[in-house]
Scaffold this active site. Structure first.
Site, PDB file in Angstrom:
ATOM      1  N   SER A  25       0.833  -1.205   0.000  1.00 18.14           N
ATOM      2  CA  SER A  25       0.000   0.000   0.000  1.00 18.14           C
ATOM      3  C   SER A  25       0.866   1.253   0.000  1.00 18.14           C
ATOM      4  CB  SER A  25      -0.965  -0.030   1.187  1.00 18.14           C
ATOM      5  OG  SER A  25      -1.894   1.017   1.121  1.00 18.14           O
ATOM      6  N   ASP A  32      -2.713   6.083  -3.752  1.00 16.97           N
ATOM      7  CA  ASP A  32      -1.519   5.479  -3.155  1.00 16.97           C
ATOM      8  C   ASP A  32      -0.994   4.367  -4.052  1.00 16.97           C
ATOM      9  OD1 ASP A  32      -3.538   3.640  -2.729  1.00 16.97           O
ATOM     10  OD2 ASP A  32      -2.865   3.087  -0.730  1.00 16.97           O
ATOM     11  N   ASP A  85      -1.179   1.075  -4.260  1.00 13.44           N
ATOM     12  CA  ASP A  85      -2.019   0.006  -4.804  1.00 13.44           C
ATOM     13  C   ASP A  85      -3.395   0.505  -5.242  1.00 13.44           C
ATOM     14  OD1 ASP A  85      -2.829   0.293  -2.067  1.00 13.44           O
ATOM     15  OD2 ASP A  85      -3.798  -1.655  -2.162  1.00 13.44           O
ATOM     16  N   ASP A 124      -5.985   2.050  -3.807  1.00  9.82           N
ATOM     17  CA  ASP A 124      -7.242   1.918  -3.046  1.00  9.82           C
ATOM     18  C   ASP A 124      -7.475   3.096  -2.112  1.00  9.82           C
ATOM     19  OD1 ASP A 124      -5.385   1.365  -1.052  1.00  9.82           O
ATOM     20  OD2 ASP A 124      -6.463  -0.376  -0.270  1.00  9.82           O
TER      21      ASP A 124
END
Length: 544
Positions: A146, A306, A308, A310
């Site tokens: 993340s 960010d 990834d 999400d």
């Protein structure tokens, strides 16, 4: 032991032994006792543990052996519950961290050796691979750390119905799995398939050590189309949007969605190296970049996500990044949600706005938000959404709007937020900045202390939350009273959230994903919230 040839088919049908057998001359096979691993012990041994969302750890600790074992335990768990069957496809994706391709391959090996079919969805957002798999009733796995630095990584596991929740993680942690043995060229058992550092040994596995197939682009294509089909055609015509791309797997998808809806898009700040953009603790350099881009580009807003994809970022027309919890309120407003779920750390403007029929508060982390959303749906609520302070937006029920349906996606998503907010501004005839004036004036600020040992953070917070109200208030006021006054209430749902008589808030919490201590503050003005945060960070820094 030696097993007759007629028993080969019986053994091959048992996935637990699939990686533990080897054909030998004369039509016989050798059955081998594989390495047994208890996942809870592996957590302690490796330092790779379940955090706020998924398993996280240093990339060096997330060896092939560790990732293979975690994935095997996840698949065993789903199979034992009847959620998946051998032969099913399992979707796999990852982010742009240097360690992600290696980990994706280790995950794919475990999928293949478990009797399932790995589908390589490539480097795409977490919600994209989850949406693809859920639509097909499949499990999925996302390799990502993340927003945290690229010396760390992680794995997020998804059931066919959505995210793995805390009870699922607890069951996986109790699992015991078998790892495959290594065979020599003559069929003799040599050792583990993994070397002393936990990396896969070349040519040690039946079927080879490369398990990721060619990239299947369907997940990315369907994710983009999800938004082009839902929002009105050309709805962003005439709008100018800057997409801060950096190293997010959402970078090209955001361009495709905004352009597909009619906006004029400028790609900004694309990076070949990984940049840990944290939407809860925005880096000073990202604040400066946004200000410069806004001044030069005359944008209606800047958008980003960010690593990834999400957690979203959206700015106003001046390049000021909106807080994620404020963005969540505005997105929920556009989608006409009736029931909203958000963690205890989120801005209290959501209740003060009186826009929603019900607001439920939870612990921090999408699994807790999802559990509360599920409860609302079970109670009969028909328009249920959730969001987190990091901006990630979750949809528990299908959304009906302007004659179209947006299917539920109960996992954090970054694309829906900036599109919805820009459309809310257009409908209201105001700028994105103007939307903020429609909210109760509550301002948040947060930051984190990096490399702060979790055990020290927990001990410091525990000293302020013994359970005896009088004692705790006295301890808190001794620490913060000179700056913030008397304590009105204490909430220990997640960390320690202190509300003072002035309605100012200090919320202290150890990160669930990394050795960091976070502080969230809320006040009546932006300047005061920022001042409070600086004061708290200085106090907390003295706790080391």
């Amino acid at each position: 032991m030696i097993i007759p040839a007629q028993d080969i088919s019986l053994i091959a049908q048992n996935w637990q032994y699939r990686s533990c057998i080897r054909y030998r001359s004369g039509g016989h096979v050798m059955a081998v006792q594989s390495e047994q691993i208890l996942i809870s012990s592996l957590m302690e041994e490796s330092g790779v543990k379940f955090g706020t969302s998924g398993a996280r750890g240093l990339a060096t600790d997330m060896t092939d052996r560790v990732c293979y074992a975690y994935t095997t335990a996840f698949l065993h768990y789903l199979e034992s519950k009847g959620d998946i069957r051998r032969g099913d496809e399992v979707a796999i994706a990852g982010d742009y961290r240097p360690s992600s391709p290696r980990i994706m391959n280790a995950v794919a090996l475990a999928v293949r050796d478990g009797g399932f079919l790995p589908v390589n969805c490539g480097f795409i957002p977490t919600p994209a691979v989850a949406c693809y798999a859920m639509a097909r009733g499949q499990a999925s796995i996302m390799v990502t750390g993340s927003h945290i630095p690229d010396d760390r990584n992680g794995i997020k596991f998804y059931k066919p119905t959505g995210e793995v929740l805390k009870p699922d993680e607890e069951a996986i942690s109790r699992s015991e799995v078998k790892l495959p043995a290594r065979f020599g060229v003559a069929g003799e058992v040599l050792a583990s398939c993994f070397d002393d550092d936990g990396e896969i040994l070349p040519d040690s596995m039946e079927g080879g050590c490369e398990a990721l197939p060619h990239v299947n682009t369907a997940a990315e294509t369907e994710y983009i189309q999800r938004y082009l089909d839902f929002f009105p055609a050309g709805c962003l015509q005439g709008r100018k949007v800057g997409v801060y791309q950096h190293s997010s797997v959402d970078r090209d998808i955001m361009v495709a969605v905004f352009e597909g809806l009619g906006a004029s898009v400028t790609a900004l700040g694309r990076s070949l190296s990984f940049i840990p953009v944290d939407t809860e603790a925005i880096r000073p350099e990202d604040v400066q970049l946004a200000s410069v881009w806004a001044e030069k580009g005359d944008f209606d807003c800047l958008v980003s996500a960010d690593g990834d994809g999400d957690r979203p970022l959206i700015s106003d027309e001046h390049g000021n990044w909106l807080r994620g919890d404020v963005a969540g309120i505005l997105c929920a407003r556009y989608l006409e949600a009736t029931h909203v779920v958000t963690p205890v750390s989120s801005n209290s403007a959501v209740e003060k706005s009186n826009w929603f029929k019900q607001v439920a508060r939870t612990r921090i982390g999408s699994p807790y938000v999802i559990e509360a959303m599920d409860m609302a749906v079970a109670d009969g609520a028909s328009s249920v959404v959730g969001y987190e302070a990091n901006g990630g937006f979750l949809i528990a029920t299908d959304i009906e709007l302007h004659g179209k349906t947006l299917t539920a996606l109960p996992t954090r998503d970054a694309v829906i937020v900036p599109v919805a907010i820009l459309l809310l501004a257009i409908e209201g005839g105001v700028s994105v900045g103007g939307l903020l004036d429609s909210l109760p004036q509550r301002f948040s600020c947060s930051d984190r202390l990096k490399a702060f040992p979790t055990d020290i953070a927990q001990a410091r917070i525990k000293a302020l939350s013994s359970g005896d109200i009088a004692t705790d208030k006295a301890a808190i006021e001794a620490l913060f009273g000179e700056q913030f006054g008397t304590v009105a209430s204490i909430n220990d749902t997640d960390g320690l959230r202190i509300t003072f008589a002035s309605e100012e808030v200090v919320h202290l919490r150890p990160s669930g994903n990394a050795p960091e201590l976070r502080c969230y503050n809320e006040a009546a003005t932006e300047a005061r919230a920022a001042e409070m945060n600086r004061i708290c960070m200085a106090i907390m820094d003295g706790w080391r």
